[in-house]
Design a protein around this motif. Structure first.
Motif, PDB file in Angstrom:
ATOM      1  N   GLY A 120       0.796  -1.212   0.000  1.00  0.00           N
ATOM      2  CA  GLY A 120       0.000   0.000   0.000  1.00  0.00           C
ATOM      3  C   GLY A 120       0.829   1.262   0.000  1.00  0.00           C
ATOM      4  N   VAL A 121       0.193   2.343   0.418  1.00  0.00           N
ATOM      5  CA  VAL A 121       0.777   3.680   0.367  1.00  0.00           C
ATOM      6  C   VAL A 121       0.884   4.248   1.776  1.00  0.00           C
ATOM      7  CG1 VAL A 121       0.539   6.009  -0.581  1.00  0.00           C
ATOM      8  CG2 VAL A 121      -0.275   4.039  -1.903  1.00  0.00           C
ATOM      9  N   VAL A 122       2.054   4.739   2.139  1.00  0.00           N
ATOM     10  CA  VAL A 122       2.230   5.398   3.428  1.00  0.00           C
ATOM     11  C   VAL A 122       1.436   6.703   3.422  1.00  0.00           C
ATOM     12  CG1 VAL A 122       3.880   6.494   4.999  1.00  0.00           C
ATOM     13  CG2 VAL A 122       4.514   4.388   3.796  1.00  0.00           C
ATOM     14  N   VAL A 123       0.560   6.874   4.426  1.00  0.00           N
ATOM     15  CA  VAL A 123      -0.243   8.097   4.493  1.00  0.00           C
ATOM     16  C   VAL A 123       0.036   8.920   5.754  1.00  0.00           C
ATOM     17  CG1 VAL A 123      -2.095   7.296   2.994  1.00  0.00           C
ATOM     18  CG2 VAL A 123      -2.207   6.787   5.436  1.00  0.00           C
ATOM     19  N   ARG A 124       0.653   8.308   6.772  1.00  0.00           N
ATOM     20  CA  ARG A 124       1.042   9.041   7.970  1.00  0.00           C
ATOM     21  C   ARG A 124       2.313   8.411   8.536  1.00  0.00           C
ATOM     22  NH1 ARG A 124      -2.075  11.888   6.009  1.00  0.00           N
ATOM     23  NH2 ARG A 124      -3.958  12.868   6.878  1.00  0.00           N
ATOM     24  N   THR A 125       3.168   9.218   9.126  1.00  0.00           N
ATOM     25  CA  THR A 125       4.381   8.717   9.766  1.00  0.00           C
ATOM     26  C   THR A 125       4.466   9.255  11.181  1.00  0.00           C
ATOM     27  OG1 THR A 125       5.702  10.568   8.942  1.00  0.00           O
ATOM     28  CG2 THR A 125       5.654   8.575   7.588  1.00  0.00           C
ATOM     29  N   GLY A 126       4.956   8.417  12.104  1.00  0.00           N
ATOM     30  CA  GLY A 126       5.171   8.849  13.470  1.00  0.00           C
ATOM     31  C   GLY A 126       6.353   9.803  13.562  1.00  0.00           C
ATOM     32  N   GLY A 128       9.049   9.689  15.105  1.00  0.00           N
ATOM     33  CA  GLY A 128      10.382   9.105  15.127  1.00  0.00           C
ATOM     34  C   GLY A 128      10.780   8.387  13.858  1.00  0.00           C
ATOM     35  N   VAL A 129       9.946   8.393  12.842  1.00  0.00           N
ATOM     36  CA  VAL A 129      10.231   7.695  11.583  1.00  0.00           C
ATOM     37  C   VAL A 129      11.172   8.550  10.735  1.00  0.00           C
ATOM     38  CG1 VAL A 129       9.240   6.776   9.455  1.00  0.00           C
ATOM     39  CG2 VAL A 129       8.028   6.482  11.638  1.00  0.00           C
ATOM     40  N   ARG A 130      12.257   7.946  10.265  1.00  0.00           N
ATOM     41  CA  ARG A 130      13.292   8.694   9.557  1.00  0.00           C
ATOM     42  C   ARG A 130      13.368   8.388   8.062  1.00  0.00           C
ATOM     43  NH1 ARG A 130      15.260   6.469  13.940  1.00  0.00           N
ATOM     44  NH2 ARG A 130      16.402   4.860  12.802  1.00  0.00           N
ATOM     45  N   ASN A 131      13.193   7.135   7.692  1.00  0.00           N
ATOM     46  CA  ASN A 131      13.519   6.714   6.328  1.00  0.00           C
ATOM     47  C   ASN A 131      12.313   6.562   5.406  1.00  0.00           C
ATOM     48  OD1 ASN A 131      16.271   6.569   7.001  1.00  0.00           O
ATOM     49  ND2 ASN A 131      15.997   4.497   7.834  1.00  0.00           N
ATOM     50  N   TRP A 132      11.136   6.882   5.891  1.00  0.00           N
ATOM     51  CA  TRP A 132       9.932   6.719   5.082  1.00  0.00           C
ATOM     52  C   TRP A 132       9.111   7.990   5.141  1.00  0.00           C
ATOM     53  CZ3 TRP A 132      10.018   2.442   2.218  1.00  0.00           C
ATOM     54  CH2 TRP A 132      10.861   1.399   2.655  1.00  0.00           C
ATOM     55  N   LYS A 133       8.362   8.228   4.059  1.00  0.00           N
ATOM     56  CA  LYS A 133       7.569   9.461   3.998  1.00  0.00           C
ATOM     57  C   LYS A 133       6.217   9.182   3.362  1.00  0.00           C
ATOM     58  CE  LYS A 133       9.575  11.001  -0.423  1.00  0.00           C
ATOM     59  NZ  LYS A 133      10.212   9.705  -0.708  1.00  0.00           N
ATOM     60  N   VAL A 134       5.303  10.105   3.566  1.00  0.00           N
ATOM     61  CA  VAL A 134       3.969   9.993   2.987  1.00  0.00           C
ATOM     62  C   VAL A 134       4.080   9.890   1.461  1.00  0.00           C
ATOM     63  CG1 VAL A 134       1.798  11.234   2.601  1.00  0.00           C
ATOM     64  CG2 VAL A 134       2.832  11.201   4.881  1.00  0.00           C
ATOM     65  N   GLY A 135       3.333   8.961   0.906  1.00  0.00           N
ATOM     66  CA  GLY A 135       3.336   8.731  -0.541  1.00  0.00           C
ATOM     67  C   GLY A 135       4.175   7.555  -0.974  1.00  0.00           C
ATOM     68  N   ASP A 136       5.047   7.035  -0.108  1.00  0.00           N
ATOM     69  CA  ASP A 136       5.876   5.881  -0.472  1.00  0.00           C
ATOM     70  C   ASP A 136       5.014   4.649  -0.712  1.00  0.00           C
ATOM     71  OD1 ASP A 136       8.252   7.271  -0.323  1.00  0.00           O
ATOM     72  OD2 ASP A 136       8.755   6.613   1.698  1.00  0.00           O
ATOM     73  N   HIS A 137       5.384   3.885  -1.743  1.00  0.00           N
ATOM     74  CA  HIS A 137       4.737   2.611  -2.030  1.00  0.00           C
ATOM     75  C   HIS A 137       5.533   1.507  -1.341  1.00  0.00           C
ATOM     76  CE1 HIS A 137       2.522   3.983  -5.961  1.00  0.00           C
ATOM     77  NE2 HIS A 137       2.343   4.800  -4.933  1.00  0.00           N
ATOM     78  N   VAL A 138       4.864   0.728  -0.489  1.00  0.00           N
ATOM     79  CA  VAL A 138       5.585  -0.212   0.366  1.00  0.00           C
ATOM     80  C   VAL A 138       4.900  -1.569   0.402  1.00  0.00           C
ATOM     81  CG1 VAL A 138       6.488   1.630   1.848  1.00  0.00           C
ATOM     82  CG2 VAL A 138       4.306   0.537   2.433  1.00  0.00           C
ATOM     83  N   VAL A 139       5.671  -2.562   0.819  1.00  0.00           N
ATOM     84  CA  VAL A 139       5.136  -3.849   1.243  1.00  0.00           C
ATOM     85  C   VAL A 139       5.555  -4.063   2.689  1.00  0.00           C
ATOM     86  CG1 VAL A 139       5.066  -4.905  -1.046  1.00  0.00           C
ATOM     87  CG2 VAL A 139       7.146  -5.094   0.328  1.00  0.00           C
ATOM     88  N   ALA A 140       4.834  -4.941   3.372  1.00  0.00           N
ATOM     89  CA  ALA A 140       5.032  -5.116   4.810  1.00  0.00           C
ATOM     90  C   ALA A 140       5.724  -6.422   5.127  1.00  0.00           C
ATOM     91  CB  ALA A 140       3.687  -5.065   5.528  1.00  0.00           C
ATOM     92  N   SER A 141       6.763  -6.349   5.932  1.00  0.00           N
ATOM     93  CA  SER A 141       7.348  -7.540   6.542  1.00  0.00           C
ATOM     94  C   SER A 141       6.476  -7.955   7.706  1.00  0.00           C
ATOM     95  CB  SER A 141       8.766  -7.248   7.039  1.00  0.00           C
ATOM     96  OG  SER A 141       9.194  -8.248   7.948  1.00  0.00           O
ATOM     97  N   THR A 142       6.327  -9.254   7.898  1.00  0.00           N
ATOM     98  CA  THR A 142       5.420  -9.744   8.937  1.00  0.00           C
ATOM     99  C   THR A 142       5.991  -9.646  10.348  1.00  0.00           C
ATOM    100  OG1 THR A 142       3.998 -11.607   9.537  1.00  0.00           O
ATOM    101  CG2 THR A 142       6.221 -12.134   8.846  1.00  0.00           C
ATOM    102  N   VAL A 143       7.271  -9.340  10.476  1.00  0.00           N
ATOM    103  CA  VAL A 143       7.921  -9.408  11.789  1.00  0.00           C
ATOM    104  C   VAL A 143       7.828  -8.077  12.523  1.00  0.00           C
ATOM    105  CG1 VAL A 143      10.083  -9.851  13.002  1.00  0.00           C
ATOM    106  CG2 VAL A 143       9.474 -11.202  10.992  1.00  0.00           C
ATOM    107  N   TYR A 144       7.221  -8.122  13.689  1.00  0.00           N
ATOM    108  CA  TYR A 144       7.044  -6.965  14.552  1.00  0.00           C
ATOM    109  C   TYR A 144       8.087  -7.104  15.664  1.00  0.00           C
ATOM    110  CZ  TYR A 144       4.198  -3.542  17.233  1.00  0.00           C
ATOM    111  OH  TYR A 144       3.728  -2.448  17.920  1.00  0.00           O
ATOM    112  N   ALA A 145       9.240  -6.480  15.470  1.00  0.00           N
ATOM    113  CA  ALA A 145      10.383  -6.679  16.375  1.00  0.00           C
ATOM    114  C   ALA A 145      10.730  -5.375  17.083  1.00  0.00           C
ATOM    115  CB  ALA A 145      11.591  -7.187  15.601  1.00  0.00           C
TER     116      ALA A 145
END
Length: 447
Positions: A120-126, A128-145
């Protein structure tokens, strides 16, 4: 559809996405805590009765999290486990996760939004998020570490607080929005559609860690690899990775149609277990397991000249005793699951006296997932997508997997209004070849 979702669907630029109000609730596939006893004493635990699609509150973002508008997702077997509340209700996972306090308390809700795959598309960032921005097209890794946990620095899968997102955490991918830690994000391969990109991460990453990673079997050229379910979600990626690594794949499948799919992916030897008379039942006797192992071993040696050095296991109780028996002397059985039951029985003499190994494997850390995504981006692996459903049909999609009627991966459209959207590099797609990328689509079970 809320205004932010509408903006995403029509391809609004990042500036417009940032200015558009965030909704207070969203549509999601979920199970309810009040339903956990609904299948008590029921033989056929039909997931269509427990999976619900409706509005749930949108959670607040933690500083290290992003909100992603989900264009597509997928069904995994953990969706089925969640929906039948076995081996235990996943609300217990949410309660345990919430006991960590702080932001994790949000996960303990009377509903559980499922789904461990998403694109999907990133629409909001916390904050503390540094490397991602609104509008980025992404896939999700299943690991919540948790990156602050020492063991995570060695291997993200070893942290005591590591969780399977969308199974052991809330706010998963079978929805119009999902909440992810920024450390779960990967760039979406630009030549793939939303649904083609969504189905890969969990199964492809798991197969990579099992077979290729130095934490798994570390296959090499010439290795004979026995793959149970070679046309299924995990098996379809395992087959491709064995081929890419110069190994010899021997796939076991459950029907002639599934045999065709395994061959289409490049499986070297395909065995239809019914035609071969292989007894693989959870209640098989030790004598039946031994007879099946001998029969399977004979077939493999006839076809490739030697026993498998690696056995790719995820079926569990029905096949594990056979896997231990047929593995070569000094060989490896690597397992990531037990879809037919967790209580494995095998004759230990064949393990210890022949110096075999059993390796447990789970998910994939971010580096392994990145390596897997790189292979997809390079066109070295193709999506295992076959069937495709809409979010409101999630019960039917999960039922297909529950009954093992599927081949490959079953995708689910989220906000994407139709298949085929999200391709931003058509030239690369043309170079890799439309027919190759969509190899598995011809094996869909419905038109």
């Amino acid at each position: 559809m809320d205004p932010l979702a509408e903006a995403v669907v029509r391809g609004a630029d990042p500036a417009e996405l940032e200015k558009t109000d965030t909704p207070t609730e969203y549509t999601a596939a979920h199970v309810r805590a009040e339903d956990v006893d609904m299948f008590d004493g029921v033989v056929d635990k039909d997931v269509r009765k427990s999976l619900r699609v409706g509005k749930v509150p949108l959670p607040e973002l933690a500083p290290d999290e992003v909100l992603v508008a989900v264009m597509a997702s997928a069904i995994n077997y953990n969706t089925v486990w969640s929906a039948i509340f076995e081996p235990l209700p996943t609300f217990r996972f949410l309660e345990r996760h919430a006991r960590r306090g702080g932001w994790e308390e949000r996960h303990n809700q009377p509903y559980h939004v499922l789904g461990s795959d998403a694109a999907g598309v990133v629409v909001r960032t916390g904050a503390g998020v540094r490397n991602w921005k609104v509008g980025d097209h992404v896939v999700a890794s299943t690991v919540y570490a948790d990156g602050e946990e020492p063991a995570t620095q060695a291997d993200g899968m070893l942290g005591a607080t590591q969780r399977a997102w969308g199974f052991e955490t809330n706010f998963g991918g079978l929805a119009h929005y999902t909440v992810l830690r920024s450390s779960q994000l990967l760039r979406k391969p630009a030549h793939l559609s939303w649904e083609e990109a969504a189905v890969n991460p969990l199964c492809a990453g798991t197969a990579y860690r099992m077979l290729v990673s130095d934490r798994g079997a570390r296959i090499k050229q010439g290795d004979v690899v026995l793959i149970w379910g070679a046309s299924g979600g995990l098996g379809a990626y395992a087959t491709q990775m064995v081929r890419n690594g110069g190994g010899i794949s021997v796939g076991v499948v459950g029907s002639g149609r599934k045999a065709e799919a395994a061959r289409a992916l490049g499986c070297d030897v395909v065995i239809d277990r019914e035609e071969a008379g292989l007894i693989t039942r959870p209640d098989a006797s030790p004598d039946q397991v031994l007879a099946t192992g001998k029969r399977l071993g004979k077939i493999i040696r006839k076809e490739v000249g030697e026993d498998p050095s690696v056995v790719f296991e995820h079926v569990g109780q029905s096949t594990f005793g056979v896997s231990v028996f047929v593995a070569a002397r000094g060989g490896t059985v690597i397992t990531c699951g037990s879809s037919t039951g967790y209580h494995h029985q095998f004759d230990n003499r064949y393990l210890w006296m022949n110096l075999k190994r059993i390796i447990g494997s789970h998910g994939a850390n971010l580096q392994e997932q990145w390596e897997t995504n790189r292979l997809l981006d390079m066109g070295r692996i193709v999506p295992a997508l076959t069937d495709l459903y809409r979010l409101e049909e999630v019960g039917e999609a999960a039922r297909l997997v529950q009954r093992n009627g599927h081949i490959g991966k079953v995708g689910v459209l989220g906000l994407a209004p139709e298949p085929g959207l999200g391709i931003t590099d058509p030239e690369r797609r043309a170079r890799f070849g439309e027919e190759r990328i969509t190899t598995m689509r011809s094996f869909a079970t419905r038109g």
